[in-house]
Design an enzyme around this catalytic site. Sequence first.
Site, mmCIF file in Angstrom:
data_model
loop_
_atom_site.group_PDB
_atom_site.id
_atom_site.type_symbol
_atom_site.label_atom_id
_atom_site.label_comp_id
_atom_site.label_asym_id
_atom_site.label_seq_id
_atom_site.Cartn_x
_atom_site.Cartn_y
_atom_site.Cartn_z
ATOM 1 N N SER A 122 -59.143 -5.239 -49.981
ATOM 2 C CA SER A 122 -58.517 -6.563 -49.939
ATOM 3 C C SER A 122 -57.519 -6.718 -51.095
ATOM 4 O O SER A 122 -56.605 -5.907 -51.213
ATOM 5 C CB SER A 122 -59.605 -7.639 -49.968
ATOM 6 O OG SER A 122 -59.100 -8.897 -49.605
ATOM 7 N N ASP A 216 -59.653 -7.558 -38.308
ATOM 8 C CA ASP A 216 -59.578 -8.229 -39.608
ATOM 9 C C ASP A 216 -58.914 -9.594 -39.427
ATOM 10 O O ASP A 216 -57.787 -9.679 -38.943
ATOM 11 C CB ASP A 216 -58.766 -7.365 -40.580
ATOM 12 C CG ASP A 216 -58.702 -7.931 -41.987
ATOM 13 O OD1 ASP A 216 -59.234 -9.040 -42.226
ATOM 14 O OD2 ASP A 216 -58.117 -7.259 -42.847
ATOM 15 N N HIS A 250 -62.883 -7.539 -41.798
ATOM 16 C CA HIS A 250 -62.267 -7.361 -43.115
ATOM 17 C C HIS A 250 -63.180 -6.642 -44.099
ATOM 18 O O HIS A 250 -62.739 -5.760 -44.820
ATOM 19 C CB HIS A 250 -61.888 -8.731 -43.678
ATOM 20 C CG HIS A 250 -61.090 -8.664 -44.946
ATOM 21 N ND1 HIS A 250 -59.823 -8.112 -45.005
ATOM 22 C CD2 HIS A 250 -61.376 -9.084 -46.212
ATOM 23 C CE1 HIS A 250 -59.356 -8.194 -46.241
ATOM 24 N NE2 HIS A 250 -60.281 -8.770 -46.991
#
Length: 311
Positions: A122, A216, A250
Amino acid sequence: MEVSLLASSFPYLVSTWQQSIPLSSGLQFLSHDEPNVMLPLPGSGPFPGIIDLYGTGGGLPEYRASLLANHGFAVLALAFYSYEDLPKGMKEFHLEYFEEAVNYMLQHTQIKGPGIGLLGHSKGGDLCISMASFLKGITATALINGSVANVAAVLHYKDITIPPIGSDLKRIKVSKSGIADIIDVLNNPLEGPDQQSFIPLEKAECCFLFIVGQDDHNWKSEFFAVEGSKRLQAHGKEKPEIVCYPGAGHYIEPPFFPMCAASMHLLVGKPVMWGGEPKAHCEAQVDAWQQIQAFFHKHLTGKPSETPSKL
């Protein structure tokens, strides 16, 4: 086991790091005026080195670093905000902080050179891309649902400033249960002033691996990976490895960690959906763990990985 670690020799690094973490057999910490590097079995080094960064949750998650250390890597889990005396918010970052961590790893007697690896998830992913683009000594960079644009905070390095990509919270969609879908919030880094946020990864002298969850919902990870690949190849650089997982969200964690479908997003200020279908996501975590280790073994040791998918 509680370990106290003092990094007084490194002005950009946090002064004192304390964590309680379960250690498996043979795993060891470096302590006594050392940053928090985890090593495999003693007496068998030097080891390929990796710096591990997480996302906007802040703090110092160390479980992935400890698991990687169990598989032959020397790993520094690096906090970058909301931990001890580090900044509490994400207003701006100075790459010199990360540079000190890289130099520390490169100079350590238990780290096998000539370069090290970076692993980021991320927000930690775009920070790793920035590190690889501007800092020396990076051989391999693996990104888990990372962005090729600088996100959420201004990035400074010497006389260089990269602004964060723009966003529009009006694009948030909220479900009946009150969970926000933020996948469309970020602007396109290929258009208008947001082009300035695109990190110049073509400057990097390393190999890249993009791990992509195609479900995601934090942002468009596959789009970022594809555009990063296009930019690298347009500048004559090696095509990166891109591994896409249909149905994965994610938070692609190590194998057998439960899927996080939704949770509070500190920057958005409300619970958001991260995406992922349970079965597909869990299968992706098993394979991605193999892919990441194989990538680092290949580029940091020159040897194929013999690591199974187990933790």
